[in-house]
Motif scaffolding. Structure first.
Motif, PDB file in Angstrom:
ATOM      1  N   GLU A   1      46.450  42.670  36.594  1.00 35.25           N
ATOM      2  CA  GLU A   1      47.150  42.027  35.387  1.00 35.25           C
ATOM      3  C   GLU A   1      47.269  40.524  35.365  1.00 35.25           C
ATOM      4  OE1 GLU A   1      48.274  43.970  37.236  1.00 35.25           O
ATOM      5  OE2 GLU A   1      48.580  45.910  36.464  1.00 35.25           O
ATOM      6  N   TRP A   2      47.043  39.670  36.424  1.00 29.75           N
ATOM      7  CA  TRP A   2      47.121  38.280  36.407  1.00 29.75           C
ATOM      8  C   TRP A   2      45.811  37.912  35.932  1.00 29.75           C
ATOM      9  CZ3 TRP A   2      49.327  37.874  42.335  1.00 29.75           C
ATOM     10  CH2 TRP A   2      50.429  38.275  42.127  1.00 29.75           C
ATOM     11  N   ALA A   3      44.690  38.439  36.525  1.00 30.87           N
ATOM     12  CA  ALA A   3      43.479  38.074  35.764  1.00 30.87           C
ATOM     13  C   ALA A   3      43.278  38.266  34.439  1.00 30.87           C
ATOM     14  CB  ALA A   3      42.495  38.553  36.616  1.00 30.87           C
ATOM     15  N   GLU A   4      43.632  39.543  33.783  1.00 32.43           N
ATOM     16  CA  GLU A   4      43.644  39.637  32.474  1.00 32.43           C
ATOM     17  C   GLU A   4      44.568  38.800  31.573  1.00 32.43           C
ATOM     18  OE1 GLU A   4      44.763  43.796  32.556  1.00 32.43           O
ATOM     19  OE2 GLU A   4      42.868  44.605  33.371  1.00 32.43           O
ATOM     20  N   ALA A   5      45.869  38.551  32.339  1.00 30.53           N
ATOM     21  CA  ALA A   5      46.596  37.623  31.299  1.00 30.53           C
ATOM     22  C   ALA A   5      45.956  36.140  31.297  1.00 30.53           C
ATOM     23  CB  ALA A   5      48.107  37.317  31.959  1.00 30.53           C
ATOM     24  N   SER A   6      45.276  35.733  32.267  1.00 32.77           N
ATOM     25  CA  SER A   6      44.584  34.482  32.246  1.00 32.77           C
ATOM     26  C   SER A   6      43.527  34.432  31.236  1.00 32.77           C
ATOM     27  CB  SER A   6      44.095  34.172  33.577  1.00 32.77           C
ATOM     28  OG  SER A   6      43.333  32.968  33.775  1.00 32.77           O
ATOM     29  N   ALA A   7      42.720  35.651  31.114  1.00 34.56           N
ATOM     30  CA  ALA A   7      41.658  35.662  30.432  1.00 34.56           C
ATOM     31  C   ALA A   7      42.141  35.631  28.731  1.00 34.56           C
ATOM     32  CB  ALA A   7      40.707  36.819  30.632  1.00 34.56           C
TER      33      ALA A   7
ATOM     34  N   LEU B   1      44.581  34.710  27.627  1.00 37.07           N
ATOM     35  CA  LEU B   1      45.130  33.198  27.184  1.00 37.07           C
ATOM     36  C   LEU B   1      43.939  32.322  27.081  1.00 37.07           C
ATOM     37  CD1 LEU B   1      48.414  32.841  29.353  1.00 37.07           C
ATOM     38  CD2 LEU B   1      48.209  33.476  26.523  1.00 37.07           C
ATOM     39  N   GLY B   2      42.703  32.653  27.452  1.00 35.51           N
ATOM     40  CA  GLY B   2      41.435  31.557  27.292  1.00 35.51           C
ATOM     41  C   GLY B   2      41.133  31.211  28.573  1.00 35.51           C
ATOM     42  N   GLY B   3      41.646  31.475  29.562  1.00 32.31           N
ATOM     43  CA  GLY B   3      41.305  30.960  30.842  1.00 32.31           C
ATOM     44  C   GLY B   3      40.181  31.645  31.393  1.00 32.31           C
ATOM     45  N   GLY B   4      39.258  30.822  32.263  1.00 25.90           N
ATOM     46  CA  GLY B   4      38.086  31.454  32.690  1.00 25.90           C
ATOM     47  C   GLY B   4      38.347  31.627  34.224  1.00 25.90           C
ATOM     48  N   SER B   5      37.053  31.947  34.845  1.00 22.67           N
ATOM     49  CA  SER B   5      37.071  32.206  36.443  1.00 22.67           C
ATOM     50  C   SER B   5      37.768  31.085  37.288  1.00 22.67           C
ATOM     51  CB  SER B   5      35.868  32.702  36.765  1.00 22.67           C
ATOM     52  OG  SER B   5      36.051  32.904  38.120  1.00 22.67           O
ATOM     53  N   LEU B   6      37.391  29.781  36.749  1.00 24.16           N
ATOM     54  CA  LEU B   6      37.773  28.785  37.480  1.00 24.16           C
ATOM     55  C   LEU B   6      39.276  28.303  37.300  1.00 24.16           C
ATOM     56  CD1 LEU B   6      34.812  26.023  36.786  1.00 24.16           C
ATOM     57  CD2 LEU B   6      35.279  27.541  39.144  1.00 24.16           C
ATOM     58  N   THR B   7      39.721  28.629  36.133  1.00 27.88           N
ATOM     59  CA  THR B   7      41.188  28.687  35.710  1.00 27.88           C
ATOM     60  C   THR B   7      42.122  29.627  36.564  1.00 27.88           C
ATOM     61  OG1 THR B   7      40.748  27.646  33.345  1.00 27.88           O
ATOM     62  CG2 THR B   7      42.986  28.618  33.936  1.00 27.88           C
ATOM     63  N   TYR B   8      41.517  30.667  36.535  1.00 30.65           N
ATOM     64  CA  TYR B   8      42.319  31.694  37.455  1.00 30.65           C
ATOM     65  C   TYR B   8      42.484  31.375  38.687  1.00 30.65           C
ATOM     66  CZ  TYR B   8      43.016  36.257  39.718  1.00 30.65           C
ATOM     67  OH  TYR B   8      43.842  37.177  40.426  1.00 30.65           O
TER      68      TYR B   8
END
Length: 278
Positions: free
Chosen positions: A171-177, A179-186
């Motif tokens: 869920e954390w990765a999905e929430a980051s994606a 909100l527009g966050g990429g792999s590096l942001t996550y």
């Protein structure tokens, strides 16, 4: 009365850990005549001994850093394997076995493979004219400990760090994606800070594991005392100097202080990591 359940473990710690450690360190406070003295601790100020401590520290730190990095990458790769699948089970079993595969057996395996007359050394030299192992001589020197130590450091990292990697929630990765966050942001802002205490704690555990290793180094390095455990061995078997055996206790106390600092840091990091893992 619940504490009675800890009695067998407490007896084990007392008889096999606390008592031998106390006896070993206690010898540093006595001279050859059995009189109480602090003169043995002067050995810790000798340049040769300080150089030995430094050698132990940098070898342990280097193998811990390399082992932690390689082990973390392997843990990341295992996240893509099916939970309970054959690949993950095989890695778990192999890590458990290889993390305990040390001492004389590990040293013999490397000597037989890349030693002076090792199979790979002779094959590359005679068949291909390559001498990438320097005729195996490097294996019996201080840098030769790095590769054998990594053999059990990487599996140990997998054992202690993979549970933290498994604790990452999808869920954390999905929430980051979302909100527009990429792999590096996550990994830089979410997973990285969460895993940092567990990674640093595992790094300290690997350092302590390498710093206290003796049997592998003793089997590979028969001449000289390049690390502290071998320096203690030299003090115990030295035929010159009546106080050398007692100085082994002082060296053991120096090792214990380094280990104590490392394990206090490890405990603090584990408590911090447990905040989100629980």
């Amino acid at each position: 009365m619940k504490w009675l359940g800890l009695t067998p473990f407490a007896l084990y710690v007392l008889v096999f850990l606390a008592l031998p450690a106390t006896l070993a360190i206690g010898t540093g406070f006595f001279d050859s005549d059995g009189e109480v003295t602090l003169d043995n601790f002067a050995v810790l100020l000798e340049p040769a001994v300080q150089q030995t401590f430094w050698a132990s520290i940098w070898v342990s730190a280097l193998t811990a850093l390399l082992g932690a990095s390689l082990g973390a990458l392997l843990c990341y790769a295992l996240l893509g394997a099916r939970e309970g699948g054959p690949l993950r089970r095989a890695i778990d079993v192999a890590s458990s076995v290889l993390a305990q595969f040390g001492g004389v057996m590990l040293a013999f395996a490397f000597i037989a493979t890349i030693g002076i007359q090792g199979i790979l050394t002779v094959l590359l030299r005679d068949q291909f004219g390559l001498d990438i192992f320097e005729n195996g001589v490097w294996l019996y020197q201080l840098p030769g400990l790095i590769l054998p130590y990594l053999y059990f450091q990487v599996p140990l990292m997998v054992i202690v760090f993979f549970p933290a990697m498994q604790g990452l929630r999808r869920e954390w990765a999905e929430a980051s994606a979302t909100l527009g966050g990429g792999s590096l942001t996550y990994w830089g802002r979410i997973a990285g800070p969460i895993l940092a205490p567990s990674f640093l704690g595992s790094l300290l555990l690997l350092f302590a594991n390498a710093f206290s290793s003796y049997a592998t180094a003793a089997a590979l390095i028969s001449q000289g005392a390049q690390i502290v455990p071998l320096q203690i061995r030299a003090a115990l078997i030295a035929e010159t100097g009546v106080n050398r055996a007692n100085s082994a206790g002082a060296l053991a106390l120096g090792m214990l202080l380094v280990m104590l600092i490392v394990m206090v840091g490890y405990s603090a990091l584990q408590r911090r990591a447990a905040r989100w893992q629980g």
